[in-house]
Design a protein around this motif. Structure first.
Motif: not given
Length: 592
Positions: A115-144
């Motif tokens: 399947s496309l998912e198993e093959s890692g061929i997912t150009p139809f995926h987008n960021v919104r489904t896995t984006f976390d507004p509270k993820e620590k990297s946001i504040s860490d890089w903003r501080a830089q």
């Protein structure tokens, strides 16, 4: 200490937000790379820059920041990142492949394809489904200093489509600015099944692209004519149609020279719009990039030189040996030199040089130098590039930029690669990348010129949201005579830090070298390899020093203020906004 985290909080969360207007007065403003600082006022309103000028009037409703001693720059733009995207729980091979599942054979269809998912061929995926507004990297890089980032999904061969995000906001709706603006690809196979090798990934890319091209032609014929069968598309091929029509660009992760060469060959063969990202070895191919004009995004991950730490440790031990007066102590200190990182110091007459090892060390040194000089070489060749945080660490950002500048990168070129260049690359230069009236209120406010040593960010403003950071001055000796003899502090000390509901233990070692103090700290929580204590000051019975601790990519400064009483060294350790904790320490051994 492993539980400590130092994160500055937005002023808008600390104080009532009674106005949408911020005024910075008498700041040294750098509006764009290459411009000299000019003393000006900046008025921000409703997330935009309203006015910049030496005579700009301060509105009566403005929240005023007296910035007389500060420098103001356009905030940085991250050209390629995983910021806000959490890593998978189980991560295996390159690019975020899954771990144990890779050993399982994928389910295949009647034609033998997974399947496309198993093959890692997912150009139809987008960021919104896995984006976390509270993820620590946001504040860490903003501080830089980063205010805007181009985020892509994690995955395998084609993880999905990229999104431009603003690094301030309470939820995804506020932060995700322009969605599905690009495609992201890499030389990462499935781990099992097809495509699993780089050759397989190359073949699959060509197959997908040619099929998507046929789909584009079929759709055009179906739209313009009758008696044409209704199109029925593969989901991945349909998603890639904007790439075929050159409506979107493929951002391709290729760090090493071989992977970069393969990506360039594929681009030339298929003709797609491409940007090469997370690049670490572009200098080998500088002539090709100069000729073809394909944009580059350089990695912020520089290789470490382990020999530098080794040499510093050897030098310290040698100085210690020279400072000792008695022969026995001198010999013991010299033995310490031999023990550091298993370095063996042989008598000169009996020293044997291994030609193969010598050649390897020479090449390693040359390679390190080439990595550090890469940005400067490309800039001098007139090859435009941006920077991306994909493989970088927030705690290493300032050090990385200073290293590149020390190795030939002009400071204006560095600022350009972090501001207007990525803005142009992402097509958002109309909105940000420079400080101009009408553009987004994305600003860095620092105590010194931004790439200068010991420069620190006091404020970050991201689309009008204000974040304040504490700048701590390094403690220096007062100039008074130090009455405490070296022997009162020198030696090994065991310490305990009392954190609520727990305690953290470790050891200090202090030694006096030619009248100056050096020291190290050890603990099971310290795993970064850095053990050096900084800015050790001894005045009478007062001892102060600091330590930069890496906690998951974020650098936290611990500040110690202690009192020396015989074999006890007690006091407190400050951990920024998280508070101050008691520390007790007992001498365990004295120097010979």
């Amino acid at each position: 200490m492993a539980g400590f985290a130092l994160v500055a909080q937005p002023i808008t969360e600390d104080l009532p937000q009674i106005t949408g207007c911020i005024a910075l007065t008498n700041a040294k403003v750098v509006t764009t790379a290459g411009k000299e600082p000019a003393v000006q006022n900046i008025i921000l309103r409703d997330g935009l820059i309203s006015t910049i000028g030496a005579d700009a009037k301060i509105p009566p409703d403005a929240y005023i920041i007296k910035a007389d001693s500060f420098y103001v720059y356009p905030a940085f733009i991250d050209a390629l990142s995983y910021i806000g995207i959490k890593e998978p729980d189980q991560q295996g091979g390159r690019g975020g492949q899954r771990g144990p599942q890779n050993d399982e054979r994928p389910v295949i269809d009647e034609e033998g394809n997974a399947s496309l998912e198993e093959s890692g061929i997912t150009p139809f995926h987008n960021v919104r489904t896995t984006f976390d507004p509270k993820e620590k990297s946001i504040s860490d890089w903003r501080a830089q200093g980063f205010a805007v980032t181009h985020v892509v999904p994690r995955g395998k061969m084609i993880p999905g489509q990229g999104t431009i995000a603003v690094m301030a906001g309470k939820d995804a709706d506020h932060m995700l600015w322009k969605e599905d603006v690009s495609f992201f690809g890499q030389w990462t196979g499935t781990g099992s099944g097809y495509p699993s090798t780089i050759i397989g990934v190359m073949a699959k890319w060509r197959d997908l692209y040619h099929n998507a091209s046929q789909d584009v032609n079929h759709l055009a014929s179906y739209t313009a004519n009758t008696n044409v069968p209704r199109p029925q598309y593969n989901q991945a091929e349909e998603a890639l149609m904007p790439l075929v029509k050159q409506e979107k660009t493929l951002y391709f992760k290729a760090s090493g020279v071989k992977d970069i060469s393969r990506a360039l060959a594929m681009q030339k063969d298929l003709g797609m719009k491409m940007v090469i990202g997370d690049v670490k070895e572009a200098w080998y191919l500088k002539n090709q990039f100069k000729a073809n004009g394909i944009p580059l995004i350089l990695s912020l991950d520089l290789p470490e030189d382990k020999s530098e730490d080794k040499d510093k440790a050897k030098d310290k031990a040698k100085d210690k040996a020279e400072a000792k007066e008695d022969t026995k102590a001198k010999e013991e200190a010299k033995a310490e030199v031999k023990d550091i990182d298993s370095i063996k110091v042989e008598v000169k007459d009996s020293t044997k040089i291994d030609p193969e090892k010598q050649a390897f060390e020479k090449r390693r040194t040359e390679s390190l130098k080439e990595h550090r000089e890469q940005a400067g070489v490309l800039a001098k060749e007139g090859i435009p590039f941006s920077f991306g945080t994909m493989s970088g660490k927030p705690a290493e950002f300032s050090k990385t930029m200073q290293t590149m500048i020390e190795n030939g990168l002009d400071k204006n070129a560095a600022l350009n690669a972090l501001t207007i260049q990525p803005a142009k690359l992402l097509g958002i230069d109309h909105y940000c990348g420079t400080l101009e009236a009408g553009k987004m209120a994305n600003l860095i406010v620092s105590n010194k010129p931004v790439f200068e040593k010991d420069a620190a960010i006091k404020y970050m403003i991201v689309e009008g949201n204000l974040y304040e950071y504490e700048i701590k001055e390094k403690k220096k000796p007062s100039g008074k005579e130090n009455h405490a003899p070296a022997e009162t502090l020198e030696g090994m000390w065991s310490y305990t830090i009392e954190v609520p509901d727990q305690s953290r233990e470790g050891t200090f070692e202090f030694f006096n070298i030619n009248g100056g103090w050096e020291g190290t700290i050890t603990s099971t929580e310290i795993t970064s390899g850095n053990a050096a204590l900084n800015d050790i000051v001894v005045e009478g019975d007062k001892v102060s020093f600091s330590f930069d601790m890496d906690l998951g990519g974020q650098e936290v400064e611990l500040e110690f203020d202690l009192t020396l009483k015989g074999d006890a060294l007690d006091g407190s350790v400050s951990v920024g906004e998280l508070g101050t904790y008691n520390i007790t320490s007992t001498r365990t051994s004295k120097p010979n």
